[in-house]
Design an enzyme around this catalytic site. Structure first.
Site, PDB file in Angstrom:
ATOM      1  N   SER A   1      -6.972   2.843  -4.338  1.00 54.33           N
ATOM      2  CA  SER A   1      -7.424   3.454  -3.049  1.00 54.33           C
ATOM      3  C   SER A   1      -7.938   4.680  -3.032  1.00 54.33           C
ATOM      4  O   SER A   1      -7.607   5.517  -4.139  1.00 54.33           O
ATOM      5  CB  SER A   1      -6.114   3.539  -2.027  1.00 54.33           C
TER       6      SER A   1
HETATM    7  N1  SAH Z   1      -1.687   0.627  -3.945  1.00 57.59           N
HETATM    8  C1  SAH Z   1      -2.713   0.254  -5.120  1.00 57.59           C
HETATM    9  C2  SAH Z   1      -3.971  -0.265  -4.512  1.00 57.59           C
HETATM   10  C3  SAH Z   1      -3.716  -1.608  -3.859  1.00 57.59           C
HETATM   11  S1  SAH Z   1      -5.128  -2.595  -3.624  1.00 57.59           S
HETATM   12  C4  SAH Z   1      -2.989   1.591  -6.090  1.00 57.59           C
HETATM   13  O1  SAH Z   1      -2.293   2.552  -5.835  1.00 57.59           O
HETATM   14  O2  SAH Z   1      -3.840   1.433  -6.835  1.00 57.59           O
HETATM   15  C5  SAH Z   1      -4.173  -4.087  -2.717  1.00 57.59           C
HETATM   16  C6  SAH Z   1      -3.328  -4.636  -3.765  1.00 57.59           C
HETATM   17  O3  SAH Z   1      -2.471  -5.792  -2.916  1.00 57.59           O
HETATM   18  C7  SAH Z   1      -4.178  -5.417  -4.800  1.00 57.59           C
HETATM   19  O4  SAH Z   1      -3.808  -5.491  -6.223  1.00 57.59           O
HETATM   20  C8  SAH Z   1      -3.618  -6.837  -4.573  1.00 57.59           C
HETATM   21  O5  SAH Z   1      -3.422  -8.046  -5.680  1.00 57.59           O
HETATM   22  C9  SAH Z   1      -2.382  -6.911  -3.711  1.00 57.59           C
HETATM   23  N2  SAH Z   1      -2.103  -8.098  -2.798  1.00 57.59           N
HETATM   24  C10 SAH Z   1      -2.583  -8.458  -2.024  1.00 57.59           C
HETATM   25  N3  SAH Z   1      -1.595  -9.412  -1.272  1.00 57.59           N
HETATM   26  C11 SAH Z   1      -0.502  -9.273  -1.873  1.00 57.59           C
HETATM   27  C12 SAH Z   1       0.490 -10.002  -1.518  1.00 57.59           C
HETATM   28  N4  SAH Z   1       0.784 -11.180  -0.749  1.00 57.59           N
HETATM   29  N5  SAH Z   1       1.626  -9.842  -2.543  1.00 57.59           N
HETATM   30  C13 SAH Z   1       1.356  -8.734  -3.447  1.00 57.59           C
HETATM   31  N6  SAH Z   1       0.301  -7.879  -3.562  1.00 57.59           N
HETATM   32  C14 SAH Z   1      -0.739  -8.419  -3.025  1.00 57.59           C
END
Ligand code: SAH
Length: 232
Positions: free
Chosen positions: A80
């Site tokens: 992000s």
């Molecule tokens: N917080 C992260 C950015 C997240 S991007 C950072 O600091 O870099 C969103 C993430 O959510 C992705 O890695 C994706 O794989 C995850 N995601 C999406 N759906 C999900 C689910 N149902 N359970 C766990 N992770 C999930």
């Protein structure tokens, strides 16, 4: 003092090392950009000053780690925008005794920031590869209060519930019911909510004795929360 920036390629042209002056200026610009976007709480800014975002971005994009923009991290996911990480952390009203659940580990950067303020952070991602890489980084940085898990985070983590704070870093159509159920009374959950990829709102939910209070904070853009575990 010189700095080496990590590269997942290993074969790319090496970046010239930055000198101490360049590093200090880059850090100052990074913090200034955060403040100008509304990240003003001292403990959040301090955490973001301590944790080097450059370590969480690999390869070609590492050079842009100190700019206020989301960047690709593999598995089709993104780290992000730093100001959004700061604003979400601030919105959680986090204290040193809090246990936090994060859904969407991604690069691990948001979890690392949370770990500087909270007592313990549980972070889940559906991509095993992202969890493995983030976990290795947490160990290297000695962030011992972060617990990583691979799996579908939309069901939360019933074994460790209830949580003081929950942060979802992928967009859901509605705040997921199982997560709301795993929030303590007096707890706060921050979640991007939207029906499409383009229109999403960051929502803060407070759980009180009498129910749930919803507050719309700002427009955001996140990758979607996807049910089930990924293949890698
Ligand atoms: N917080 C992260 C950015 C997240 S991007 C950072 O600091 O870099 C969103 C993430 O959510 C992705 O890695 C994706 O794989 C995850 N995601 C999406 N759906 C999900 C689910 N149902 N359970 C766990 N992770 C999930």
């Amino acid at each position: 003092m010189t700095e080496r920036r990590p590269s997942s390629q290993g074969d790319a042209t090496p970046l010239p090392p930055l000198n101490a002056e360049d590093l200090a200026e880059r850090k100052m610009r990074f913090l200034f950009a955060l403040r100008s976007k509304g990240v003003i709480e001292a403990k959040v800014l301090e955490a973001m000053e301590r944790v080097d975002r450059g370590l969480f971005v690999k390869g070609l994009f590492a050079e842009r780690a100190y700019e206020d923009m989301p960047l690709p991290i593999g598995c089709g996911q993104t780290i992000s925008q730093p100001s959004v990480v700061g604003l979400m952390t601030q919105a959680l009203e986090l204290g040193p005794r809090d246990t936090v659940l994060e859904i969407g580990t991604g690069s691990g950067y948001q979890a690392a920031i949370l770990s500087q303020i909270a007592r313990r952070v549980y972070t889940i991602d559906r991509h095993r590869r992202l969890v493995r890489d983030a976990d290795a980084l947490f160990r290297a940085l000695n962030l011992t209060n972060i617990v990583t898990l691979a799996g579908d985070g939309s069901h939360g983590l019933p074994d460790q519930a209830p949580f003081d704070r929950i942060i979802v870093t992928a967009a859901a159509e509605d705040p997921p019911g199982p997560l709301l159920a795993q929030l303590k009374i007096g707890g706060i959950m921050v979640v991007p909510v939207g029906q499409s990829d383009t229109v999403q709102s960051l929502i803060r939910v407070r759980k009180t004795q009498s129910g749930l209070d919803y507050e719309e904070l700002r427009p955001v853009r996140f990758v979607p929360l996807v049910e089930g575990t990924a293949t890698e």
